[in-house]
Design an enzyme around this catalytic site. Structure first.
Site, PDB file in Angstrom:
ATOM      1  N   HIS A  52      49.421  20.750  14.910  1.00  0.00           N
ATOM      2  CA  HIS A  52      50.064  21.770  15.154  1.00  0.00           C
ATOM      3  C   HIS A  52      50.779  21.719  16.061  1.00  0.00           C
ATOM      4  CE1 HIS A  52      47.070  21.087  17.617  1.00  0.00           C
ATOM      5  NE2 HIS A  52      47.221  21.794  18.540  1.00  0.00           N
ATOM      6  N   THR A 116      57.878  12.030  11.196  1.00  0.00           N
ATOM      7  CA  THR A 116      57.912  13.059  11.587  1.00  0.00           C
ATOM      8  C   THR A 116      58.377  13.704   9.894  1.00  0.00           C
ATOM      9  OG1 THR A 116      60.646  12.577  11.843  1.00  0.00           O
ATOM     10  CG2 THR A 116      58.852  12.635  14.347  1.00  0.00           C
ATOM     11  N   LYS A 117      58.830  13.129   8.889  1.00  0.00           N
ATOM     12  CA  LYS A 117      59.378  13.362   7.730  1.00  0.00           C
ATOM     13  C   LYS A 117      58.304  12.889   6.332  1.00  0.00           C
ATOM     14  CE  LYS A 117      63.824  11.007   7.477  1.00  0.00           C
ATOM     15  NZ  LYS A 117      64.880  11.404   7.746  1.00  0.00           N
TER      16      LYS A 117
END
Length: 181
Positions: A52, A116-117
Site C-alpha cells: 500500500h 516496480t513492475k
C-alpha cells in the site's frame, strides 16, 4: 524450510506460502494477506513488501493548496495491491517489492533492487527500478563457470570461514585488483 517461514506458513500470515521457503526479514508487511509466495523461495534480510501507500493522506490534506480545481472535491483513497512471488525465486537483501507486482518462476532479484513492475519468469533483475539483466539460464552458466573459491576448501553456508579459506579469499580479493602483487 526455514524456521521463520514455517512459523508464518503454519499461521497462514500470507495469502499463501509454499514449501521449502526461507523468510529472513524481521518485519511482516502491512496487509500480508495480499502476498502470495510460491515454493522454494528465499527472501533475504531487509526485504520490504509494500502492499500500500499513504499518499492519499497528503493529497487529501486541507493544508494542500496546490490541488487542481478539476479534482479539488475528489477524495483520494489508499492505494492497495497484491504481490505474487513465483516458484524458485531468490530475493536478495535490501530489496523493495511494490504492490501490484507479479514475480515469475526462476527469478533472481539482486541486492538493493526496487521492483516496480512485473518480472518475467526465467530472468535476473537488478537496479532501481529493477530491470532484466540476463536470463536465468545465462546466470546459471556464468555461476557454474566462475567458482569463487577452490572446491577443496569445502565451505558450508552458515558455518564460520576457516583460516585457509579466509586467507585465500583476501589474497584473491587483492590479486584481482592488483595482479602484480
Amino acid at each position: 524450510m526455514g524456521g521463520r517461514a514455517e512459523y508464518l506458513r503454519k499461521r497462514q500470515v500470507f495469502a499463501s506460502m509454499g514449501k521449502s521457503c526461507d523468510f529472513m526479514p524481521r518485519k511482516v508487511p502491512l496487509y500480508p494477506n495480499l502476498i502470495k509466495i510460491g515454493n522454494h523461495v528465499n527472501i533475504s534480510t531487509n526485504v520490504s513488501f509494500v502492499t500500500h501507500d499513504v499518499i492519499h493522506m497528503i493529497v487529501n490534506s486541507d493544508a494542500l493548496q496546490t490541488t487542481k480545481k478539476a479534482i479539488r472535491n475528489y477524495k483520494f483513497r489508499e492505494a492497495i495491491g497484491c504481490i505474487e512471488v513465483g516458484n524458485h525465486v531468490f530475493i536478495s537483501t535490501g530489496c523493495i517489492i511494490l504492490y501490484d507486482v507479479k514475480i515469475g518462476d526462476n527469478v533472481i532479484i539482486t541486492a538493493g533492487s526496487v521492483v516496480t513492475k512485473d518480472i518475467p519468469s526465467n530472468s535476473v533483475v537488478r537496479g532501481n527500478p529493477a530491470k532484466v539483466v540476463c536470463s536465468f539460464q545465462d546466470f546459471l552458466l556464468m555461476k557454474a563457470s566462475n567458482d569463487h573459491y577452490p572446491k577443496d576448501m569445502n565451505h558450508k553456508m552458515g558455518n564460520n570461514i576457516d583460516k585457509n579459506l579466509y586467507d585465500w579469499l583476501w589474497k584473491d580479493f587483492y590479486e584481482r585488483r592488483d595482479p602484480q602483487s
